[in-house]
Design an enzyme around this catalytic site. Structure first.
Site, PDB file in Angstrom:
ATOM      1  CG  HIS A  86    -122.649  14.963  55.944  1.00  0.00           C
ATOM      2  ND1 HIS A  86    -122.593  16.282  55.532  1.00  0.00           N
ATOM      3  CD2 HIS A  86    -122.044  14.240  54.971  1.00  0.00           C
ATOM      4  CE1 HIS A  86    -121.972  16.343  54.364  1.00  0.00           C
ATOM      5  NE2 HIS A  86    -121.634  15.122  54.004  1.00  0.00           N
ATOM      6  CG  ASP A 102    -119.656  17.256  57.199  1.00  0.00           C
ATOM      7  OD1 ASP A 102    -120.499  17.550  58.072  1.00  0.00           O
ATOM      8  OD2 ASP A 102    -119.593  17.822  56.101  1.00  0.00           O
TER       9      ASP A 102
HETATM   10  C1  GRF Z   1    -130.462  17.658  56.007  1.00  0.00           C
HETATM   11  O1  GRF Z   1    -130.480  17.045  54.753  1.00  0.00           O
HETATM   12  C2  GRF Z   1    -129.183  17.329  56.716  1.00  0.00           C
HETATM   13  O2  GRF Z   1    -128.557  16.186  56.245  1.00  0.00           O
HETATM   14  C3  GRF Z   1    -128.300  18.507  56.448  1.00  0.00           C
HETATM   15  O3  GRF Z   1    -129.176  19.593  56.345  1.00  0.00           O
HETATM   16  C4  GRF Z   1    -130.458  19.153  55.934  1.00  0.00           C
HETATM   17  C5  GRF Z   1    -131.484  19.782  56.831  1.00  0.00           C
HETATM   18  O4  GRF Z   1    -132.777  19.688  56.332  1.00  0.00           O
HETATM   19  N1  GRF Z   1    -127.311  18.609  57.484  1.00  0.00           N
HETATM   20  P1  GRF Z   1    -134.022  20.140  57.234  1.00  0.00           P
HETATM   21  O5  GRF Z   1    -133.858  21.618  57.552  1.00  0.00           O
HETATM   22  O6  GRF Z   1    -134.024  19.299  58.467  1.00  0.00           O
HETATM   23  O7  GRF Z   1    -135.217  19.911  56.371  1.00  0.00           O
END
Ligand code: GRF
Length: 217
Positions: free
Chosen positions: A113, A149
């Site tokens: 998160h 979360d």
């Molecule tokens: C990340 O920033 C994560 O913190 C959130 O979703 C985003 C996913 O990005 N849970 P990606 O698809 O891995 O580029």
């Protein structure tokens, strides 16, 4: 670690840059996990393409066809369980999980998160950190419980917010951190050094009230 690497399912909904970080670390031999399957609730998620390029099996089930959250989650689990996953990695999976799903994989689901939890659960974390005038921001890897979360934290990567920094700039810097700390945390779980026990994170055999912290530029 010895024996077979932890069988891992990675769940995505979008671009999958965190998934790519896992694929790269495994390919380098720096992460003792086997990515058994990549699952998406969206057929157009670019992360599926990343998985295919890496020769990893993919699965897609669209949530729209299901009457409620749990029936979708049961279908997802039936698909995942064909691969007997020992670890579930949520990597930008934009669905809230039902209590049934969390219980089915209790203590074996990781999420990342983009905030220093318990600060800023939910959305718009970068803007909220800026609006609050925070000095520090970052990202948190945690075990998933029924609280959104809110599960026990494992590892945080943090950085100092620059004066005048925008939410977009901050998001890019935080994402780069995620690509470092998420595989690291999963590797510690795979190696048995980090575990979920009695609703809490245990690190090297000790209950850890606070997460490990890495500081980045
Ligand atoms: C990340 O920033 C994560 O913190 C959130 O979703 C985003 C996913 O990005 N849970 P990606 O698809 O891995 O580029």
């Amino acid at each position: 670690m010895t024996g077979t690497p932890l069988q891992t399912a990675i769940l995505i909904s979008g671009s999958g840059t965190n998934l790519q970080a896992f694929i790269d670390r495994v390919a380098e031999g720096a992460l003792a996990l086997e990515i058994s399957v990549v699952f998406s609730n969206r057929p157009d998620a670019f992360g599926l393409e990343r998985a295919r390029r890496a020769g990893i099996p993919t699965a897609v089930i669209e949530h729209g066809a299901f009457p409620d959250r749990e029936s979708f989650d049961r279908a997802v689990a039936a698909e995942l369980d064909r691969y007997a996953p020992e670890l579930i990695v949520l990597a930008g999976f934009m669905r809230i999980l039902s209590p049934w799903f969390v219980a089915h994989y209790r203590g074996r689901i990781l999420n990342i998160h983009p905030a220093l939890l318990p600060k800023y659960p939910g959305l718009d974390t970068h803007q909220r950190a800026l609006d609050a005038g925070d000095e520090w921001h970052g990202s948190t890897v945690h075990f998933v419980t029924e609280e959104l979360d809110g599960g026990p934290r494992i590892l945080q990567g943090r950085l100092r917010i620059f004066p005048g920094e925008t939410a977009d700039e901050l998001q890019h810097r935080v994402q780069a951190i995620e690509h470092r700390i998420y595989p690291e945390a999963a590797g510690l779980v795979g190696a048995g050094r980090v575990a979920f026990r009695d609703g809490e994170t245990w690190i090297d055999g000790r209950r850890a009230a606070e997460p490990m912290i890495r500081t980045f530029d």
